[in-house]
Design an enzyme around this catalytic site. Structure first.
Site, mmCIF file in Angstrom:
data_model
loop_
_atom_site.group_PDB
_atom_site.id
_atom_site.type_symbol
_atom_site.label_atom_id
_atom_site.label_comp_id
_atom_site.label_asym_id
_atom_site.label_seq_id
_atom_site.Cartn_x
_atom_site.Cartn_y
_atom_site.Cartn_z
ATOM 1 N N GLN A 1 0.806 -1.058 -0.050
ATOM 2 C CA GLN A 1 0.212 -0.104 0.113
ATOM 3 C C GLN A 1 0.733 1.188 -0.206
ATOM 4 O O GLN A 1 1.947 1.339 0.265
ATOM 5 C CB GLN A 1 -1.014 0.039 1.213
ATOM 6 C CG GLN A 1 -0.262 -0.283 2.517
ATOM 7 C CD GLN A 1 -0.777 -1.042 3.792
ATOM 8 O OE1 GLN A 1 -2.118 -1.189 3.443
ATOM 9 N NE2 GLN A 1 -0.232 -1.223 4.567
ATOM 10 N N HIS B 1 -7.899 4.420 19.978
ATOM 11 C CA HIS B 1 -7.208 3.237 20.600
ATOM 12 C C HIS B 1 -7.811 2.969 22.149
ATOM 13 O O HIS B 1 -7.931 1.788 22.221
ATOM 14 C CB HIS B 1 -5.793 3.399 20.656
ATOM 15 C CG HIS B 1 -4.948 3.384 19.180
ATOM 16 N ND1 HIS B 1 -4.547 4.594 18.528
ATOM 17 C CD2 HIS B 1 -5.059 2.464 18.386
ATOM 18 C CE1 HIS B 1 -4.184 4.234 17.555
ATOM 19 N NE2 HIS B 1 -4.472 2.919 17.229
ATOM 20 N N ASP C 1 0.870 0.579 13.891
ATOM 21 C CA ASP C 1 1.207 1.826 14.353
ATOM 22 C C ASP C 1 1.354 1.998 16.000
ATOM 23 O O ASP C 1 2.131 2.641 16.222
ATOM 24 C CB ASP C 1 -0.053 3.083 14.199
ATOM 25 C CG ASP C 1 -1.212 2.584 14.770
ATOM 26 O OD1 ASP C 1 -1.217 2.511 15.925
ATOM 27 O OD2 ASP C 1 -2.266 2.448 13.862
ATOM 28 N N ASP D 1 0.911 -12.229 7.755
ATOM 29 C CA ASP D 1 -0.414 -12.140 7.244
ATOM 30 C C ASP D 1 -1.198 -12.500 8.356
ATOM 31 O O ASP D 1 -1.219 -13.998 8.752
ATOM 32 C CB ASP D 1 -0.634 -13.123 5.939
ATOM 33 C CG ASP D 1 -2.099 -13.087 5.701
ATOM 34 O OD1 ASP D 1 -2.898 -12.371 6.141
ATOM 35 O OD2 ASP D 1 -2.239 -13.753 4.395
ATOM 36 N N ASP E 1 -7.382 -4.754 14.683
ATOM 37 C CA ASP E 1 -7.075 -3.372 14.559
ATOM 38 C C ASP E 1 -6.685 -3.170 13.061
ATOM 39 O O ASP E 1 -5.356 -2.820 12.486
ATOM 40 C CB ASP E 1 -5.917 -2.667 15.285
ATOM 41 C CG ASP E 1 -5.754 -1.191 15.403
ATOM 42 O OD1 ASP E 1 -6.613 -0.693 14.622
ATOM 43 O OD2 ASP E 1 -4.841 -0.791 15.926
ATOM 44 N N GLY E 2 -7.704 -3.154 12.281
ATOM 45 C CA GLY E 2 -7.336 -3.087 10.463
ATOM 46 C C GLY E 2 -7.776 -1.942 9.914
ATOM 47 O O GLY E 2 -8.041 -0.929 10.777
ATOM 48 N N ASP F 1 -9.854 -0.196 6.556
ATOM 49 C CA ASP F 1 -11.280 -0.358 5.877
ATOM 50 C C ASP F 1 -11.230 -1.513 5.169
ATOM 51 O O ASP F 1 -10.093 -2.096 4.633
ATOM 52 C CB ASP F 1 -11.723 0.726 5.055
ATOM 53 C CG ASP F 1 -11.958 2.003 5.951
ATOM 54 O OD1 ASP F 1 -12.623 2.029 6.976
ATOM 55 O OD2 ASP F 1 -11.611 3.153 5.490
ATOM 56 N N PRO G 1 -5.443 -5.185 1.558
ATOM 57 C CA PRO G 1 -4.869 -6.294 2.210
ATOM 58 C C PRO G 1 -5.952 -6.381 3.419
ATOM 59 O O PRO G 1 -5.835 -7.589 4.092
ATOM 60 C CB PRO G 1 -3.633 -5.772 2.687
ATOM 61 C CG PRO G 1 -3.285 -4.480 2.433
ATOM 62 C CD PRO G 1 -4.499 -4.236 1.395
HETATM 63 N N1 SPD Z 1 -11.499 4.571 8.139
HETATM 64 C C1 SPD Z 1 -10.361 4.095 8.613
HETATM 65 C C2 SPD Z 1 -10.574 3.185 9.415
HETATM 66 C C3 SPD Z 1 -9.380 2.910 10.200
HETATM 67 C C4 SPD Z 1 -9.285 1.938 11.439
HETATM 68 N N2 SPD Z 1 -8.055 1.330 11.909
HETATM 69 C C5 SPD Z 1 -7.190 2.545 12.059
HETATM 70 C C6 SPD Z 1 -6.038 1.790 12.803
HETATM 71 C C7 SPD Z 1 -5.412 2.667 14.105
HETATM 72 N N3 SPD Z 1 -4.629 1.886 14.857
#
Ligand code: SPD
Length: 290
Positions: free
Chosen positions: A42, A73, A97, A148, A167-168, A170, A174
């Site tokens: 990405q 968070h 992050d 992965d 914690d992904g 949208d 991936p």
């Molecule tokens: N629309 C963005 C959604 C992102 C959600 N995850 C953010 C990761 C922060 N650790």
């Protein structure tokens, strides 16, 4: 699919806009571009913004900003951490992050946290440019696996974790495979019988269909599915949702000692916020009851 973005040259004083699913636009004023690179997965940018400080942007979508990340968070993590039956072994899928790991590791009852992040560039860039999120990396309880998450949850043993956090991004690119029944069932298999799965479930306003579908899918797999809501200033529509899914977990049974410890330093989370966040607005209640 998000709308294709025209290439723009960013510099001090530029506006940067997230165009969200071709429906809305939200902009921030930039002071500087701190990092910009294309990884194997990405495009990753860290922009120094006037209001939010350093902001991580992935494929044109705002992920987290130093001066607003606490909403997301703290709310992803603390409702599960303050109520879970056990917290010794924790898994994070995504979260490169570092913000989610930082919140989990506030708790002394945590013995180990495994974080499975697909993109090493996210980890390196955030460590270098978003130091307030990076405080957990030196904690000996934290193990980083670059890989992965979908494959990881398939191969781990039954009952390996007390709590799993997803914690992904949208559900595009991936992250797409992190929003389906097969992945949720794998997460359930990895949890102890009283374990809890906590995940971000999108905007209940701009992604209402995704939110409702996710609730229905989770309910096919888990006995108890409790969505909750709160602000996420950088995300489309600001109103965001997270969900706790389990077979036995009591999402309002807050353990006071744990919550009091978090409240000492948390910027958003407290026990009143916790209880109020699980109130489901009427429009969603009606849809979910159908
Ligand atoms: N629309 C963005 C959604 C992102 C959600 N995850 C953010 C990761 C922060 N650790």
């Amino acid at each position: 699919m998000p709308a294709p973005r025209a290439a723009i040259r960013l510099s001090m004083g530029s506006w940067y806009y997230e165009t969200f699913e071709n429906k809305t636009r939200y902009g921030v004023m930039i002071r500087d571009v701190l990092f910009s690179a294309k990884s194997d997965f990405q495009k990753i940018e860290i922009l120094d913004t006037v209001h939010y400080g350093p902001v991580l942007v992935i494929d044109g979508i705002f992920m987290t900003g130093e001066k607003e990340e606490h909403f997301y968070h703290e709310m992803l993590v603390q409702p599960a951490m303050t109520t879970a039956a056990h917290m010794a072994r924790v898994l994070i899928i995504g979260g490169g992050d570092g913000g989610t790991a930082r919140e989990i590791l506030r708790h002394s009852g945590v013995q180990s946290v495994v974080i499975v992040e697909i993109d090493p560039v996210v980890v390196e860039a955030c460590r270098a440019h978003m130091p307030t999120l990076a405080t957990a990396w030196s904690d000996p309880r934290l193990e980083l696996i670059i890989g992965d998450g979908i494959a990881y949850v398939k191969r781990k043993d039954v009952g390996s974790f007390d709590i799993i956090f997803l914690d992904g991004c949208d559900p595009v690119g991936p992250s797409e495979g992190l929003f389906n029944a097969e992945f949720y069932a794998d997460c359930k298999r990895l949890l102890t019988s009283d374990g809890v799965f906590a995940l971000q479930t999108g905007s209940p306003i701009l992604q209402q269909e995704l939110f409702v579908d996710t609730m229905r899918t989770l309910k096919e797999i888990f006995q108890r599915v409790a969505p909750y809501f709160g602000p996420a200033p950088l995300y489309a529509s600001d109103q965001w949702s997270w969900t706790l899914a389990s077979d036995r977990h009591e999402h309002l049974a807050i353990v006071d000692e744990r919550a009091k410890l978090v409240e000492k330093t948390a910027r958003y989370y407290n026990r009143d916020i916790h209880r109020a966040a699980f109130a489901v607005p009427n429009n969603l209640k009606k849809i979910l009851e159908r």
